[in-house]
Design an enzyme around this catalytic site. Sequence first.
Site, PDB file in Angstrom:
ATOM      1  N   GLU A   1      -3.020  -4.867  13.205  1.00  0.00           N
ATOM      2  CA  GLU A   1      -2.001  -5.728  13.808  1.00  0.00           C
ATOM      3  C   GLU A   1      -2.572  -6.468  15.022  1.00  0.00           C
ATOM      4  OE1 GLU A   1       2.482  -4.860  13.873  1.00  0.00           O
ATOM      5  OE2 GLU A   1       1.790  -4.206  15.853  1.00  0.00           O
TER       6      GLU A   1
ATOM      7  N   ASP B   1       4.775  -3.904   4.193  1.00  0.00           N
ATOM      8  CA  ASP B   1       4.807  -2.451   4.372  1.00  0.00           C
ATOM      9  C   ASP B   1       5.719  -1.840   3.311  1.00  0.00           C
ATOM     10  OD1 ASP B   1       3.159  -2.249   6.578  1.00  0.00           O
ATOM     11  OD2 ASP B   1       4.611  -1.115   7.767  1.00  0.00           O
TER      12      ASP B   1
ATOM     13  N   HIS C   1       7.669  -9.861  15.461  1.00  0.00           N
ATOM     14  CA  HIS C   1       7.934  -8.415  15.489  1.00  0.00           C
ATOM     15  C   HIS C   1       9.275  -8.112  16.163  1.00  0.00           C
ATOM     16  CE1 HIS C   1       7.359  -4.161  16.251  1.00  0.00           C
ATOM     17  NE2 HIS C   1       6.212  -4.171  15.596  1.00  0.00           N
ATOM     18  N   PRO C   2      10.069  -7.232  15.566  1.00  0.00           N
ATOM     19  CA  PRO C   2      11.416  -6.987  16.087  1.00  0.00           C
ATOM     20  C   PRO C   2      11.447  -6.306  17.457  1.00  0.00           C
ATOM     21  CG  PRO C   2      10.901  -5.413  14.352  1.00  0.00           C
ATOM     22  CD  PRO C   2       9.795  -6.429  14.366  1.00  0.00           C
TER      23      PRO C   2
ATOM     24  N   VAL D   1      -0.320   4.875  -0.063  1.00  0.00           N
ATOM     25  CA  VAL D   1      -1.381   5.877  -0.093  1.00  0.00           C
ATOM     26  C   VAL D   1      -0.821   7.220   0.371  1.00  0.00           C
ATOM     27  CG1 VAL D   1      -3.661   6.481   0.832  1.00  0.00           C
ATOM     28  CG2 VAL D   1      -3.118   4.084   0.317  1.00  0.00           C
ATOM     29  N   GLY D   2      -1.191   8.274  -0.344  1.00  0.00           N
ATOM     30  CA  GLY D   2      -0.710   9.621  -0.005  1.00  0.00           C
ATOM     31  C   GLY D   2       0.785   9.720  -0.222  1.00  0.00           C
ATOM     32  N   LYS D   3       1.464  10.345   0.736  1.00  0.00           N
ATOM     33  CA  LYS D   3       2.901  10.590   0.561  1.00  0.00           C
ATOM     34  C   LYS D   3       3.742   9.316   0.608  1.00  0.00           C
ATOM     35  CE  LYS D   3       2.538  15.297   2.294  1.00  0.00           C
ATOM     36  NZ  LYS D   3       2.611  16.120   3.502  1.00  0.00           N
ATOM     37  N   TYR D   4       3.137   8.222   1.017  1.00  0.00           N
ATOM     38  CA  TYR D   4       3.890   6.967   1.074  1.00  0.00           C
ATOM     39  C   TYR D   4       4.324   6.469  -0.311  1.00  0.00           C
ATOM     40  CZ  TYR D   4       3.382   6.141   6.120  1.00  0.00           C
ATOM     41  OH  TYR D   4       3.487   6.213   7.491  1.00  0.00           O
TER      42      TYR D   4
ATOM     43  N   PHE E   1       0.848  -1.192   0.000  1.00  0.00           N
ATOM     44  CA  PHE E   1       0.000   0.000   0.000  1.00  0.00           C
ATOM     45  C   PHE E   1       0.879   1.235   0.000  1.00  0.00           C
ATOM     46  CE2 PHE E   1      -4.411  -1.405   0.647  1.00  0.00           C
ATOM     47  CZ  PHE E   1      -4.183  -2.771   0.744  1.00  0.00           C
TER      48      PHE E   1
HETATM   49  C1  5GW Z   1       0.269   5.428   8.456  1.00  0.00           C
HETATM   50  C2  5GW Z   1       0.145   6.018   9.727  1.00  0.00           C
HETATM   51  C3  5GW Z   1      -0.466   7.255   9.896  1.00  0.00           C
HETATM   52  C4  5GW Z   1      -0.934   7.893   8.787  1.00  0.00           C
HETATM   53  C5  5GW Z   1      -0.827   7.309   7.524  1.00  0.00           C
HETATM   54  C6  5GW Z   1      -0.223   6.068   7.347  1.00  0.00           C
HETATM   55  C7  5GW Z   1      -0.122   5.454   5.999  1.00  0.00           C
HETATM   56  C8  5GW Z   1       0.227   4.096   5.848  1.00  0.00           C
HETATM   57  C9  5GW Z   1      -0.345   6.214   4.821  1.00  0.00           C
HETATM   58  O1  5GW Z   1      -0.648   7.434   4.825  1.00  0.00           O
HETATM   59  N1  5GW Z   1      -0.211   5.608   3.596  1.00  0.00           N
HETATM   60  C10 5GW Z   1       0.118   4.275   3.489  1.00  0.00           C
HETATM   61  O2  5GW Z   1       0.239   3.793   2.346  1.00  0.00           O
HETATM   62  N2  5GW Z   1       0.308   3.527   4.601  1.00  0.00           N
HETATM   63  C11 5GW Z   1       0.601   2.080   4.419  1.00  0.00           C
HETATM   64  O3  5GW Z   1       0.434   1.383   5.628  1.00  0.00           O
HETATM   65  C12 5GW Z   1       2.052   1.842   3.981  1.00  0.00           C
HETATM   66  O4  5GW Z   1       2.123   0.673   3.185  1.00  0.00           O
HETATM   67  C13 5GW Z   1       2.723   1.624   5.311  1.00  0.00           C
HETATM   68  O5  5GW Z   1       3.969   0.952   5.188  1.00  0.00           O
HETATM   69  C14 5GW Z   1       1.671   0.801   6.039  1.00  0.00           C
HETATM   70  C15 5GW Z   1       1.761   0.830   7.575  1.00  0.00           C
HETATM   71  O6  5GW Z   1       1.922   2.153   8.059  1.00  0.00           O
HETATM   72  P1  5GW Z   1       3.309   2.601   8.704  1.00  0.00           P
HETATM   73  O7  5GW Z   1       4.417   1.973   7.928  1.00  0.00           O
HETATM   74  O8  5GW Z   1       3.361   4.091   8.802  1.00  0.00           O
HETATM   75  O9  5GW Z   1       3.235   1.971  10.153  1.00  0.00           O
HETATM   76  P2  5GW Z   1       4.499   1.565  11.044  1.00  0.00           P
HETATM   77  O10 5GW Z   1       3.873   0.923  12.260  1.00  0.00           O
HETATM   78  O11 5GW Z   1       5.341   0.595  10.264  1.00  0.00           O
HETATM   79  O12 5GW Z   1       5.259   2.822  11.369  1.00  0.00           O
HETATM   80 MN    MN Z   2       5.895   0.465   8.315  1.00  0.00          MN
END
Ligand code: 5GW
Ligand code: MN
Length: 290
Positions: free
Chosen positions: A240, A148, A170-171, A60-63, A58
Amino acid sequence: MLAPEGLLYTQPTVFPSRTDVVFASPWLAPIVWEGSFNIALLDSIYKPMNLTIATTVFAVGKYVAFLKDFLETAEIHYMVGYKVDYYIFTDRPGDVPNVTLAEGRRVRVMKVPSSNRWQEISARRMEMIQLLIENTIRGQADYIFCLDVDSKFHAHFGVEALGRLVATIHPSFWTLQRDQFTYERRPESRAYIPLGEGDFYYGGAVFGGLLEDVRAMTKTCSQNFEADTANGIEAAWQEESHLNRYFLYNKPSKLLSPEYLWMDVAGWNKEIKLVRFSGVEKNYAEIRPN
Ligand code: 5GW
Ligand code: MN
């Protein structure tokens, strides 16, 4: 000793070759650590199967900004020599980078609506994977991995990771006792796990398995997530938490060690001989919508 025909001959080894970690869960699912498998032997078994591994990510947005490194490093380390279909869920299809892929590997972009609340993206992620399997992947792949995007591959991540239902340790929790795990502890939630229960704390950033097993898992998790929402409750760690609840009652058939889900910001442990996949350090204020 003769190897079965077509199989690569390997020297019988007295396993375990290392004694600092365990190679099996209490229900005898393998735990994949460096030193627990022979990749040449595994390839000689898996290559003839002509497998396709669907891989969802995924962005989404700035990711979307994470996609380039994710894909480029995946092409170097992830299921190399096997057919991979990357399914990229994004609201910004125009920003998906053009990364050169090896033969037999392709990117398929799935358009999703934008969302300002991550909890909404998260709530729908399991359902979107379930529907993707039912509507698109069935008949087109054998296994699926859901990863992720805010991560990079650093070392071999191959067919040793394949299994019917695969969870990743989980690490942040692999050295802790079960009562320290951040499971959902409120009985009102469908993700509830009481103190004293639970096997491992699994990460939501890496899971997979056979299409049917992952379909059943994502369906149950998304139904439980929806039921919680209808009751005005959101599990501590969203999907999770639901994933951990599911794996408590539906034991994974294979566990990946934290080598397969590390974090760049984590410290060093002598048991971690190599890091295969690791979450990058991110500036939350910059990339998250809320
Ligand atoms: C995640 C957290 C807060 C706000 C937005 C997001 C978010 C996650 C997003 O804006 N866009 C998105 O594509 N994601 C997807 O969810 C990514 O694939 C991301 O790797 C996954 C999990 O979110 P992470 O990676 O921010 O969570 P952590 O627990 O690994 O830091
Ligand atoms: Mn992540």
